[in-house]
Each structure stands twice: as structure tokens, then as C-alpha cells.
Design a protein around this motif. Sequence first.
Motif, PDB file in Angstrom:
ATOM      1  N   GLY A 169      -2.001   1.903 -11.488  1.00 43.52           N
ATOM      2  CA  GLY A 169      -2.759   0.686 -11.760  1.00 43.52           C
ATOM      3  C   GLY A 169      -3.399   0.727 -13.126  1.00 43.52           C
ATOM      4  O   GLY A 169      -3.378  -0.261 -13.879  1.00 43.52           O
ATOM      5  N   SER A 170      -3.967   1.864 -13.467  1.00 48.56           N
ATOM      6  CA  SER A 170      -4.588   2.028 -14.778  1.00 48.56           C
ATOM      7  C   SER A 170      -3.543   1.951 -15.886  1.00 48.56           C
ATOM      8  O   SER A 170      -3.768   1.338 -16.940  1.00 48.56           O
ATOM      9  N   THR A 171      -2.386   2.563 -15.661  1.00 54.74           N
ATOM     10  CA  THR A 171      -1.310   2.517 -16.649  1.00 54.74           C
ATOM     11  C   THR A 171      -0.835   1.090 -16.873  1.00 54.74           C
ATOM     12  O   THR A 171      -0.627   0.653 -18.014  1.00 54.74           O
ATOM     13  N   ALA A 172      -0.676   0.341 -15.777  1.00 53.56           N
ATOM     14  CA  ALA A 172      -0.204  -1.038 -15.878  1.00 53.56           C
ATOM     15  C   ALA A 172      -1.183  -1.915 -16.640  1.00 53.56           C
ATOM     16  O   ALA A 172      -0.783  -2.747 -17.471  1.00 53.56           O
ATOM     17  N   LEU A 173      -2.482  -1.727 -16.380  1.00 55.68           N
ATOM     18  CA  LEU A 173      -3.494  -2.573 -17.005  1.00 55.68           C
ATOM     19  C   LEU A 173      -3.837  -2.147 -18.430  1.00 55.68           C
ATOM     20  O   LEU A 173      -3.824  -2.964 -19.351  1.00 55.68           O
ATOM     21  N   GLN A 174      -4.156  -0.864 -18.596  1.00 54.95           N
ATOM     22  CA  GLN A 174      -4.654  -0.394 -19.888  1.00 54.95           C
ATOM     23  C   GLN A 174      -3.537  -0.131 -20.898  1.00 54.95           C
ATOM     24  O   GLN A 174      -3.655  -0.485 -22.076  1.00 54.95           O
ATOM     25  N   ASP A 175      -2.474   0.507 -20.449  1.00 53.28           N
ATOM     26  CA  ASP A 175      -1.383   0.808 -21.378  1.00 53.28           C
ATOM     27  C   ASP A 175      -0.373  -0.323 -21.480  1.00 53.28           C
ATOM     28  O   ASP A 175       0.388  -0.398 -22.460  1.00 53.28           O
ATOM     29  N   GLY A 176      -0.342  -1.164 -20.440  1.00 57.63           N
ATOM     30  CA  GLY A 176       0.620  -2.254 -20.445  1.00 57.63           C
ATOM     31  C   GLY A 176       0.029  -3.599 -20.795  1.00 57.63           C
ATOM     32  O   GLY A 176       0.223  -4.106 -21.892  1.00 57.63           O
ATOM     33  N   TYR A 177      -0.729  -4.176 -19.874  1.00 57.10           N
ATOM     34  CA  TYR A 177      -1.243  -5.541 -20.039  1.00 57.10           C
ATOM     35  C   TYR A 177      -2.148  -5.690 -21.266  1.00 57.10           C
ATOM     36  O   TYR A 177      -1.963  -6.608 -22.066  1.00 57.10           O
ATOM     37  N   GLN A 178      -3.140  -4.792 -21.403  1.00 61.95           N
ATOM     38  CA  GLN A 178      -4.102  -4.927 -22.504  1.00 61.95           C
ATOM     39  C   GLN A 178      -3.476  -4.715 -23.876  1.00 61.95           C
ATOM     40  O   GLN A 178      -4.017  -5.167 -24.885  1.00 61.95           O
ATOM     41  N   ARG A 179      -2.346  -4.029 -23.933  1.00 58.82           N
ATOM     42  CA  ARG A 179      -1.675  -3.788 -25.208  1.00 58.82           C
ATOM     43  C   ARG A 179      -0.454  -4.683 -25.390  1.00 58.82           C
ATOM     44  O   ARG A 179       0.307  -4.512 -26.340  1.00 58.82           O
ATOM     45  N   GLY A 180      -0.273  -5.604 -24.459  1.00 63.44           N
ATOM     46  CA  GLY A 180       0.833  -6.535 -24.580  1.00 63.44           C
ATOM     47  C   GLY A 180       2.194  -5.901 -24.362  1.00 63.44           C
ATOM     48  O   GLY A 180       3.203  -6.431 -24.841  1.00 63.44           O
ATOM     49  N   ARG A 181       2.236  -4.781 -23.641  1.00 63.80           N
ATOM     50  CA  ARG A 181       3.504  -4.081 -23.395  1.00 63.80           C
ATOM     51  C   ARG A 181       3.990  -4.422 -21.987  1.00 63.80           C
ATOM     52  O   ARG A 181       3.698  -3.733 -21.012  1.00 63.80           O
ATOM     53  N   THR A 182       4.741  -5.492 -21.893  1.00 65.05           N
ATOM     54  CA  THR A 182       5.224  -5.976 -20.600  1.00 65.05           C
ATOM     55  C   THR A 182       6.112  -4.953 -19.908  1.00 65.05           C
ATOM     56  O   THR A 182       6.104  -4.849 -18.676  1.00 65.05           O
ATOM     57  N   ASP A 183       6.885  -4.186 -20.685  1.00 62.85           N
ATOM     58  CA  ASP A 183       7.787  -3.200 -20.100  1.00 62.85           C
ATOM     59  C   ASP A 183       7.013  -2.113 -19.353  1.00 62.85           C
ATOM     60  O   ASP A 183       7.434  -1.640 -18.287  1.00 62.85           O
ATOM     61  N   VAL A 184       5.859  -1.717 -19.889  1.00 63.16           N
ATOM     62  CA  VAL A 184       5.037  -0.689 -19.235  1.00 63.16           C
ATOM     63  C   VAL A 184       4.471  -1.226 -17.927  1.00 63.16           C
ATOM     64  O   VAL A 184       4.505  -0.556 -16.895  1.00 63.16           O
ATOM     65  N   THR A 185       3.961  -2.454 -17.965  1.00 61.01           N
ATOM     66  CA  THR A 185       3.412  -3.078 -16.758  1.00 61.01           C
ATOM     67  C   THR A 185       4.489  -3.228 -15.695  1.00 61.01           C
ATOM     68  O   THR A 185       4.256  -2.945 -14.508  1.00 61.01           O
ATOM     69  N   PHE A 186       5.675  -3.662 -16.113  1.00 60.45           N
ATOM     70  CA  PHE A 186       6.778  -3.868 -15.168  1.00 60.45           C
ATOM     71  C   PHE A 186       7.209  -2.539 -14.548  1.00 60.45           C
ATOM     72  O   PHE A 186       7.445  -2.462 -13.331  1.00 60.45           O
ATOM     73  N   THR A 187       7.315  -1.493 -15.361  1.00 61.23           N
ATOM     74  CA  THR A 187       7.720  -0.177 -14.846  1.00 61.23           C
ATOM     75  C   THR A 187       6.706   0.355 -13.841  1.00 61.23           C
ATOM     76  O   THR A 187       7.080   0.900 -12.787  1.00 61.23           O
ATOM     77  N   ALA A 188       5.413   0.200 -14.152  1.00 62.40           N
ATOM     78  CA  ALA A 188       4.367   0.654 -13.231  1.00 62.40           C
ATOM     79  C   ALA A 188       4.458  -0.111 -11.910  1.00 62.40           C
ATOM     80  O   ALA A 188       4.298   0.473 -10.826  1.00 62.40           O
ATOM     81  N   MET A 189       4.728  -1.415 -12.004  1.00 64.10           N
ATOM     82  CA  MET A 189       4.856  -2.224 -10.797  1.00 64.10           C
ATOM     83  C   MET A 189       6.032  -1.756  -9.942  1.00 64.10           C
ATOM     84  O   MET A 189       5.929  -1.650  -8.709  1.00 64.10           O
ATOM     85  N   VAL A 190       7.159  -1.447 -10.594  1.00 62.84           N
ATOM     86  CA  VAL A 190       8.341  -0.983  -9.870  1.00 62.84           C
ATOM     87  C   VAL A 190       8.041   0.348  -9.166  1.00 62.84           C
ATOM     88  O   VAL A 190       8.423   0.553  -8.000  1.00 62.84           O
ATOM     89  N   LEU A 191       7.339   1.243  -9.845  1.00 63.19           N
ATOM     90  CA  LEU A 191       7.003   2.533  -9.242  1.00 63.19           C
ATOM     91  C   LEU A 191       6.079   2.359  -8.031  1.00 63.19           C
ATOM     92  O   LEU A 191       6.228   3.047  -7.019  1.00 63.19           O
ATOM     93  N   ILE A 192       5.141   1.415  -8.145  1.00 64.63           N
ATOM     94  CA  ILE A 192       4.253   1.132  -7.011  1.00 64.63           C
ATOM     95  C   ILE A 192       5.059   0.585  -5.838  1.00 64.63           C
ATOM     96  O   ILE A 192       4.851   0.981  -4.681  1.00 64.63           O
ATOM     97  N   LEU A 193       6.001  -0.302  -6.124  1.00 68.61           N
ATOM     98  CA  LEU A 193       6.842  -0.865  -5.072  1.00 68.61           C
ATOM     99  C   LEU A 193       7.698   0.211  -4.414  1.00 68.61           C
ATOM    100  O   LEU A 193       7.930   0.175  -3.201  1.00 68.61           O
ATOM    101  N   ILE A 194       8.162   1.164  -5.201  1.00 68.91           N
ATOM    102  CA  ILE A 194       8.956   2.268  -4.647  1.00 68.91           C
ATOM    103  C   ILE A 194       8.117   3.097  -3.683  1.00 68.91           C
ATOM    104  O   ILE A 194       8.568   3.493  -2.598  1.00 68.91           O
ATOM    105  N   ILE A 195       6.856   3.379  -4.074  1.00 68.56           N
ATOM    106  CA  ILE A 195       5.962   4.141  -3.198  1.00 68.56           C
ATOM    107  C   ILE A 195       5.711   3.376  -1.900  1.00 68.56           C
ATOM    108  O   ILE A 195       5.707   3.958  -0.807  1.00 68.56           O
ATOM    109  N   VAL A 196       5.517   2.066  -2.019  1.00 67.80           N
ATOM    110  CA  VAL A 196       5.312   1.234  -0.825  1.00 67.80           C
ATOM    111  C   VAL A 196       6.548   1.272   0.068  1.00 67.80           C
ATOM    112  O   VAL A 196       6.442   1.422   1.298  1.00 67.80           O
ATOM    113  N   PHE A 197       7.721   1.153  -0.555  1.00 74.13           N
ATOM    114  CA  PHE A 197       8.972   1.163   0.213  1.00 74.13           C
ATOM    115  C   PHE A 197       9.145   2.497   0.947  1.00 74.13           C
ATOM    116  O   PHE A 197       9.513   2.521   2.131  1.00 74.13           O
ATOM    117  N   ILE A 198       8.887   3.597   0.262  1.00 72.37           N
ATOM    118  CA  ILE A 198       9.010   4.919   0.888  1.00 72.37           C
ATOM    119  C   ILE A 198       8.028   5.050   2.048  1.00 72.37           C
ATOM    120  O   ILE A 198       8.360   5.595   3.113  1.00 72.37           O
TER     121      ILE A 198
END
Length: 215
Positions: A169-198
Motif C-alpha cells: 500500500g505504501s509503495t503504491a501510494l508513495q512511490d507510485g501515485y504521488q510520483r505519477g508512476r502509474t506502472d508502480v501503482t498498477f504492479t503493487a495492485m496486481v501483487l495485492i490481488l495475487i495475495i488475495v487470490f492465494i
Amino acid sequence: MTDDFVQATIETIVMVSVAMVIAGVIGLLLGIVLLVTGEYGLRPNRVVYWTLDQIVNIGRSIPFIILLAIIMPFTRLLVGTSIGTTAVTVPIVVGTIPFFARQVQNALLEVDPGVVEAAKAMGTSDTGIVFRVYLREGLVSLIRAASFTIINLIGLTAMAGVVGGGGLGSTALQDGYQRGRTDVTFTAMVLILIIVFITQVIGNIAVRIASHGRS
């Protein structure tokens, strides 16, 4: 950012695991007490039940982001800081206990009252009924409740990123969203979804094993 994502994933898993163990134990005990002291419980007690019921209702009603701020002084007193993975685990536990307690209570209420009455007729003690009837017969429902709670916990860890709690969550917000790096936010989201799926897969497997063991 491979190393960053690996570290963030580990932090998320650690937060969820620690919070689930602590909140799971306390929430299970609280849920059992709510069940036992309820109107149709083994030992009805209106005062105890009403008090705990109100605490659970209030605890479940407080938005987590507000809870983070309210409990910050206690968190700082307990762990010496209000930021970081360890600090964020405290409000996550506090927020999860009432949620899981209610899940436990509802799961155990699904146990067939006839089975409980039969155990009473055989002279089984209240403690024996709790462990041999309620927890045993309600195991499948408890596993489902635990899986649902873990998924909710994953969401809380992501939200904790707002206050620098670490994890994905911190990576998605601070390293991704706040810095305008959509790829970082998207990757963090995918990893969270993978953990949920598992988590869902493991929960489903546990339910099948528990159901097979009862049959």
C-alpha cells in the motif's frame, strides 16, 4: 524496483500474519463470550453481553483511516513510533478484533441448536460444549470467517500506506501515485490481488478438508 516490491510484499505478508494471529486469538475469545452470554447462550448475562456487543459495534463502525489517527498516541506509547510496519500493525489489530469477533459469533450461531441440546442432555459441561460442539461443528464457518477477515486485513494494510505504514500500500501510494508512476501503482495492485487470490484458494482448500473430515 524488484527489490522494493519484494520487500513491500514481505512487509504486507508479515503485517497480515501478525495481525491475524493476535486479532484472531482475541477475536475468537471475544466471539465465544458473546455467544455464551447471549440471550440464548449457555450462560446468559445481559450486562456482559450488552457491554461487549456495544464495544464490537463501535469498533466496527469507526473508519480505519480515523482509527489510525485516534490510536496514534497509544501506538507511539506501545512501540515507540507511529510510522512503519510495526506501528501500523497496532491499529490494524485493534480494528480487526471487533470485526473478527462478530464473524466468530455469527459463525457459531449457525451450529444446530439440537446438537447443543443433545450435548446438554448428555451432561456435557459448558466448556465441553464450546470446544466439542460449537468449535467443532462450526469449524467450516470459522474457516470462511477467517479467510474473509484475512482478505479484509490485506485491504487495511494497503490503506495504512497513507501514513507510511510500509508494505504494498505504501509503495503504491508513495512511490507510485504521488510520483505519477502509474506502472508502480498498477504492479503493487496486481501483487495485492495475487495475495488475495492465494488467500482465497487456501481458504477454499481448508474448507474442503474440514468438510470432508466431518463427513
